[in-house]
Write an enzyme that holds these catalytic residues in place. Structure first.
Site, short mmCIF file in Angstrom:
data_model
loop_
_atom_site.label_atom_id
_atom_site.label_comp_id
_atom_site.label_asym_id
_atom_site.label_seq_id
_atom_site.Cartn_x
_atom_site.Cartn_y
_atom_site.Cartn_z
N THR A 146 -10.54 5.24 -1.92
CA THR A 146 -12.01 5.33 -1.99
C THR A 146 -12.68 4.57 -0.85
OG1 THR A 146 -11.65 5.26 -4.37
CG2 THR A 146 -13.91 5.21 -3.64
N GLU A 178 0.86 -1.19 0.00
CA GLU A 178 0.00 0.00 0.00
C GLU A 178 0.89 1.24 0.00
OE1 GLU A 178 -3.27 1.05 -0.25
OE2 GLU A 178 -2.26 2.98 -0.06
N VAL A 194 4.14 0.84 -5.55
CA VAL A 194 4.68 0.04 -6.65
C VAL A 194 4.90 0.99 -7.83
CG1 VAL A 194 4.22 -1.84 -8.27
CG2 VAL A 194 3.51 -2.06 -5.88
N SER A 213 -20.09 6.02 1.46
CA SER A 213 -21.26 6.17 2.34
C SER A 213 -21.44 5.01 3.30
CB SER A 213 -22.53 6.30 1.49
OG SER A 213 -22.32 7.09 0.37
N HIS A 231 -25.45 -2.08 -0.13
CA HIS A 231 -26.59 -1.97 -1.06
C HIS A 231 -27.21 -3.35 -1.28
CE1 HIS A 231 -25.79 2.20 -2.02
NE2 HIS A 231 -24.50 1.91 -2.12
C1 LIG Z 1 -18.71 9.04 -2.95
C2 LIG Z 1 -18.70 7.53 -2.95
C3 LIG Z 1 -19.64 6.84 -2.20
C4 LIG Z 1 -19.65 5.44 -2.23
N1 LIG Z 1 -20.55 4.78 -1.45
C5 LIG Z 1 -20.53 3.43 -1.41
C6 LIG Z 1 -21.42 2.73 -0.56
O1 LIG Z 1 -22.21 3.32 0.16
N2 LIG Z 1 -21.36 1.37 -0.56
C7 LIG Z 1 -20.47 0.68 -1.35
O2 LIG Z 1 -20.47 -0.56 -1.32
N3 LIG Z 1 -19.60 1.33 -2.16
C8 LIG Z 1 -19.61 2.68 -2.19
N4 LIG Z 1 -18.71 3.33 -2.99
C9 LIG Z 1 -17.76 2.54 -3.77
C10 LIG Z 1 -16.63 1.99 -2.88
O3 LIG Z 1 -16.13 2.99 -2.02
C11 LIG Z 1 -15.51 1.44 -3.77
O4 LIG Z 1 -16.05 0.51 -4.69
C12 LIG Z 1 -14.44 0.72 -2.95
O5 LIG Z 1 -14.00 1.49 -1.86
C13 LIG Z 1 -13.26 0.39 -3.86
O6 LIG Z 1 -12.29 -0.24 -3.07
P1 LIG Z 1 -10.89 -0.63 -3.67
O7 LIG Z 1 -10.19 -1.42 -2.64
O8 LIG Z 1 -11.09 -1.22 -5.03
O9 LIG Z 1 -10.17 0.78 -3.97
P2 LIG Z 1 -9.43 1.80 -2.96
O10 LIG Z 1 -10.10 1.89 -1.66
O11 LIG Z 1 -9.23 3.07 -3.72
O12 LIG Z 1 -8.03 1.09 -2.72
C14 LIG Z 1 -6.98 1.12 -3.66
C15 LIG Z 1 -5.69 1.29 -2.89
O13 LIG Z 1 -4.60 1.10 -3.77
C16 LIG Z 1 -3.56 1.96 -3.37
N5 LIG Z 1 -2.65 2.11 -4.51
C17 LIG Z 1 -2.91 2.68 -5.71
N6 LIG Z 1 -1.83 2.63 -6.50
C18 LIG Z 1 -0.85 2.01 -5.79
C19 LIG Z 1 0.50 1.67 -6.07
N7 LIG Z 1 1.07 1.97 -7.25
N8 LIG Z 1 1.23 1.04 -5.11
C20 LIG Z 1 0.67 0.74 -3.90
N9 LIG Z 1 -0.61 1.06 -3.58
C21 LIG Z 1 -1.36 1.68 -4.52
C22 LIG Z 1 -4.30 3.25 -3.00
O14 LIG Z 1 -3.51 4.07 -2.15
C23 LIG Z 1 -5.54 2.69 -2.30
O15 LIG Z 1 -5.37 2.59 -0.91
C24 LIG Z 1 -18.69 4.73 -3.00
C25 LIG Z 1 -17.74 5.44 -3.74
C26 LIG Z 1 -17.74 6.82 -3.71
C27 LIG Z 1 -16.69 7.55 -4.50
#
Ligand SMILES: Cc1cc2nc3c(=O)[nH]c(=O)nc-3n(C[C@H](O)[C@H](O)[C@H](O)COP(=O)(O)OP(=O)(O)OC[C@H]3O[C@@H](n4cnc5c(N)ncnc54)[C@H](O)[C@@H]3O)c2cc1C
Length: 230
Positions: A42, A33, A172, A47, A51
């Site tokens: 994200t 990370e 990375v 929220s 869902h």
């Molecule tokens: C306003 C909003 C409201 C939402 N509400 C809901 C909800 O109510 N319910 C729901 O289910 N979903 C909701 N979502 C969607 C949900 O938040 C996302 O689908 C989810 O958090 C995605 O998770 P993730 O682990 O894929 O991405 P992320 O949480 O973005 O994790 C990706 C991680 O990768 C890391 N990273 C990136 N590049 C690198 C690299 N090169 N090297 C090392 N680390 C790296 C980043 O720092 C980050 O920590 C919402 C989204 C938004 C924007």
């Protein structure tokens, strides 16, 4: 050089859940990370709603995973000792046109396998939520809420308890595809892994490009939350 079976890029809810799941098996797991903690992307800016699955068009992978995830979440939260409240959700109609939209959502949800959806009238809306003003509402009893930080951190901690390594402040920057492993170039050294999992959220297209996959392009959208005092 460290050699792992699996390297996971990204410590959001997706990467941490994958790390936890893989940690059930006899495998060397590394999660990388770039930020100083998990849940800085994200996953910590949403929220926190579980869902039920009525917003997603039927016959899509997203619909299938949404409904399945909604069913699995209470058990997962229970295992991890993360508070989860199945408080239900009301989608409220204020005029006849909006009632048609509620009916569409209900049909869509039922096609997706969401159970318990009902269109309720004014009186029942008031019973459930006295301050809501609408003529009809779609009531979804399976919608719930949780704290996304608590869930993501609990997933990461549980993965670590079961042997996964988590490296923070570890971006990375490049990936070399070797014949038998991936070589990850990071600001904290190089790592090798047989399998690579890309859960880097909004950077997923950049990471894909590092291994020669050019077909993805992410178009991020920015939103704003307004936090109101009572
Ligand atoms: C306003 C909003 C409201 C939402 N509400 C809901 C909800 O109510 N319910 C729901 O289910 N979903 C909701 N979502 C969607 C949900 O938040 C996302 O689908 C989810 O958090 C995605 O998770 P993730 O682990 O894929 O991405 P992320 O949480 O973005 O994790 C990706 C991680 O990768 C890391 N990273 C990136 N590049 C690198 C690299 N090169 N090297 C090392 N680390 C790296 C980043 O720092 C980050 O920590 C919402 C989204 C938004 C924007």
């Amino acid at each position: 050089m460290n050699i792992y079976d699996f390297a996971i890029i990204g410590g959001g809810v997706v990467g941490c859940a994958i790390a936890r799941e893989l940690a059930r098996y006899k495998a060397e797991i590394l999660l990388l990370e770039r930020e100083c903690d998990v849940c800085f992307g994200t996953s910590g800016r949403n929220s926190g709603v579980s869902h039920a699955g009525f917003y997603i068009p039927p016959n899509t992978l997203k619909a299938k995973l949404n409904v399945l995830g909604n069913r699995m979440l209470p058990t997962l939260c229970n295992e991890l000792d993360v508070p989860f409240r199945e408080i239900g959700k009301l989608v409220v109609a204020k005029n006849d046109d909006e009632i048609k939209y509620l009916e569409k959502l209900k049909r869509q949800g039922e096609k997706n396998g969401v159970v318990g959806l009902r269109i309720i009238d004014k009186e029942e809306i008031r019973e459930l939520e006295p301050r809501v003003n609408g003529i009809k509402a779609l009531y979804s009893p399976r919608s719930g809420i949780l704290d996304p930080f608590e869930l993501t951190i609990a997933l990461a901690e549980n993965a670590m308890e079961n042997g996964a390594d988590i490296m923070l402040n570890c971006e990375v920057r490049d990936i070399h595809v070797r014949e038998e492993f991936f070589e990850l170039k990071t600001e904290r050294g190089d790592f090798r892994a047989e399998y690579l999992i890309n859960s880097s959220g909004l950077s997923a297209d950049e990471i894909s490009r590092m291994v020669g996959i050019e077909k993805y392009k992410i178009y991020p959208c920015r939103g704003e939350y307004h936090v109101l005092d009572k």
